[in-house]
Write a protein that holds these residues in place. Structure first.
Motif, PDB file in Angstrom:
ATOM      1  N   ASP A  34       0.818  -1.214   0.000  1.00  0.00           N
ATOM      2  CA  ASP A  34       0.000   0.000   0.000  1.00  0.00           C
ATOM      3  C   ASP A  34       0.847   1.257   0.000  1.00  0.00           C
ATOM      4  O   ASP A  34       0.381   2.346   0.322  1.00  0.00           O
ATOM      5  CB  ASP A  34      -0.942   0.012   1.206  1.00  0.00           C
ATOM      6  N   SER A  35       2.111   1.116  -0.383  1.00  0.00           N
ATOM      7  CA  SER A  35       2.995   2.275  -0.476  1.00  0.00           C
ATOM      8  C   SER A  35       2.485   3.244  -1.543  1.00  0.00           C
ATOM      9  O   SER A  35       1.939   2.828  -2.570  1.00  0.00           O
ATOM     10  CB  SER A  35       4.415   1.802  -0.846  1.00  0.00           C
ATOM     11  N   PRO A  36       2.663   4.554  -1.334  1.00  0.00           N
ATOM     12  CA  PRO A  36       2.269   5.521  -2.372  1.00  0.00           C
ATOM     13  C   PRO A  36       3.120   5.406  -3.635  1.00  0.00           C
ATOM     14  O   PRO A  36       2.799   6.011  -4.654  1.00  0.00           O
ATOM     15  CB  PRO A  36       2.474   6.875  -1.689  1.00  0.00           C
ATOM     16  N   ARG A  38       6.608  18.352   1.321  1.00  0.00           N
ATOM     17  CA  ARG A  38       6.530  16.919   1.048  1.00  0.00           C
ATOM     18  C   ARG A  38       6.273  16.686  -0.436  1.00  0.00           C
ATOM     19  O   ARG A  38       5.312  17.226  -0.988  1.00  0.00           O
ATOM     20  CB  ARG A  38       5.412  16.265   1.857  1.00  0.00           C
ATOM     21  N   ARG A  79       4.909  14.820  -3.730  1.00  0.00           N
ATOM     22  CA  ARG A  79       3.692  14.027  -3.912  1.00  0.00           C
ATOM     23  C   ARG A  79       3.874  12.869  -4.889  1.00  0.00           C
ATOM     24  O   ARG A  79       2.939  12.094  -5.105  1.00  0.00           O
ATOM     25  CB  ARG A  79       2.567  14.939  -4.403  1.00  0.00           C
ATOM     26  N   VAL A 116       9.776   6.082   0.427  1.00  0.00           N
ATOM     27  CA  VAL A 116       8.378   5.995   0.851  1.00  0.00           C
ATOM     28  C   VAL A 116       8.103   7.022   1.945  1.00  0.00           C
ATOM     29  O   VAL A 116       7.070   7.710   1.932  1.00  0.00           O
ATOM     30  CB  VAL A 116       8.046   4.575   1.339  1.00  0.00           C
ATOM     31  N   ASP A 117       9.024   7.165   2.892  1.00  0.00           N
ATOM     32  CA  ASP A 117       8.859   8.143   3.965  1.00  0.00           C
ATOM     33  C   ASP A 117       8.708   9.561   3.425  1.00  0.00           C
ATOM     34  O   ASP A 117       7.980  10.379   3.992  1.00  0.00           O
ATOM     35  CB  ASP A 117      10.061   8.103   4.918  1.00  0.00           C
ATOM     36  N   GLU A 151       5.002   9.567   1.647  1.00  0.00           N
ATOM     37  CA  GLU A 151       3.835   9.154   2.434  1.00  0.00           C
ATOM     38  C   GLU A 151       3.651  10.026   3.667  1.00  0.00           C
ATOM     39  O   GLU A 151       4.546  10.147   4.505  1.00  0.00           O
ATOM     40  CB  GLU A 151       3.999   7.696   2.872  1.00  0.00           C
ATOM     41  N   ASP A 152       2.460  10.602   3.800  1.00  0.00           N
ATOM     42  CA  ASP A 152       2.108  11.378   4.983  1.00  0.00           C
ATOM     43  C   ASP A 152       1.361  10.447   5.926  1.00  0.00           C
ATOM     44  O   ASP A 152       0.154  10.233   5.796  1.00  0.00           O
ATOM     45  CB  ASP A 152       1.240  12.574   4.591  1.00  0.00           C
ATOM     46  N   LYS A 153       2.081   9.888   6.891  1.00  0.00           N
ATOM     47  CA  LYS A 153       1.475   8.895   7.782  1.00  0.00           C
ATOM     48  C   LYS A 153       0.352   9.502   8.617  1.00  0.00           C
ATOM     49  O   LYS A 153      -0.647   8.847   8.904  1.00  0.00           O
ATOM     50  CB  LYS A 153       2.543   8.291   8.697  1.00  0.00           C
ATOM     51  N   ARG A 206      -3.115   9.435   7.237  1.00  0.00           N
ATOM     52  CA  ARG A 206      -3.767   8.137   7.096  1.00  0.00           C
ATOM     53  C   ARG A 206      -4.445   7.681   8.379  1.00  0.00           C
ATOM     54  O   ARG A 206      -5.030   6.613   8.431  1.00  0.00           O
ATOM     55  CB  ARG A 206      -2.739   7.086   6.665  1.00  0.00           C
TER      56      ARG A 206
END
Length: 229
Positions: A29-31, A133, A135, A206-207, A210-212, A215
């Protein structure tokens, strides 16, 4: 579809190891799950299988076995270099060769260790709000290129088994993944290092994207996630 190209000399050892490990990190499910990762060689005639030690480093899973069985070395083309969103090379000499083959790809080409150092610093800056960040993979590559030269490039620490205790590494470019085929212990170190660098770099990429926090729900139960995002 976005594409990452891994480039080394022969595409039978470092290249396929990094390809496999990076695919593993970006999957799920990684962006960046829709990013295609392929390896290419600069000095190969093509069609060669992955070396035995590299295949063993990928592990004993069915997925690893299938990858090893199917992999055949492939020479990098001018078209592929021009079209790739990100090119990661094992050595600086390979990065230079890519620039000669496709000058427009220069801004999108990094050694693997170079990209790891830059991505690690950027991930911290994004987390603390000092940098926007990205996108997408394309925006991530733009950021990596923007900070190139502004961040000291120190070899990222990678402890690869007893090699570091028992033997001294040969003098080499600190931002290169060494080949090691001329010496069995060195070759084992090289395969371990390539795998670890790829896993860590994949996690950093990924870090960055991805905006944890986005989520999860902003409730008191999310305290742990906010502290560790």
């Amino acid at each position: 579809m976005s594409t990452v190209l891994i480039v080394d000399g022969s595409d039978v050892c470092r290249g396929p190891i990094v390809e496999f490990a990076l695919r593993k990190q970006l999957a799920g499910d990684s962006p960046l799950a829709d990013v295609a990762v392929e390896s290419r060689g600069l000095g190969t005639d093509g069609g060669r299988p992955i070396c035995d030690l590299a295949a063993g480093r990928l592990g004993g899973s069915a997925r690893a076995a299938a990858f090893s069985d199917m992999h055949r070395s492939t020479r990098l083309t001018h078209f592929e270099a021009n079209e790739a969103d990100l090119i990661l090379t094992a050595e600086r000499a390979h990065r230079s060769a890519v620039a000669r083959l496709a000058p427009h790809a220069r801004a999108r080409s990094f050694t693997l260790k170079e990209a790891l150092v830059l991505a690690t610093v950027l991930a911290d800056e994004v987390r603390t709000g000092r940098t926007r960040r990205p996108r997408s993979l394309a925006e991530t590559v733009e950021l990596l290129h923007e900070v190139r030269g502004a961040i000291p490039l120190i070899e990222p620490p990678m402890n690869t088994n007893v090699f570091h205790r028992d033997r001294a590494l040969p003098k080499a470019d600190p931002l290169a993944l060494i080949d090691g085929h001329e010496d069995a212990p060195l070759h084992r170190h090289a395969t371990d290092e390539a795998y670890q660098v790829a896993l860590t770099l994949g996690s950093r990429l990924v870090d960055l994207v991805e905006d944890k926090l986005a989520r999860i729900d902003a409730t008191p139960n999310d305290w742990w996630w906010r502290q560790h995002a």
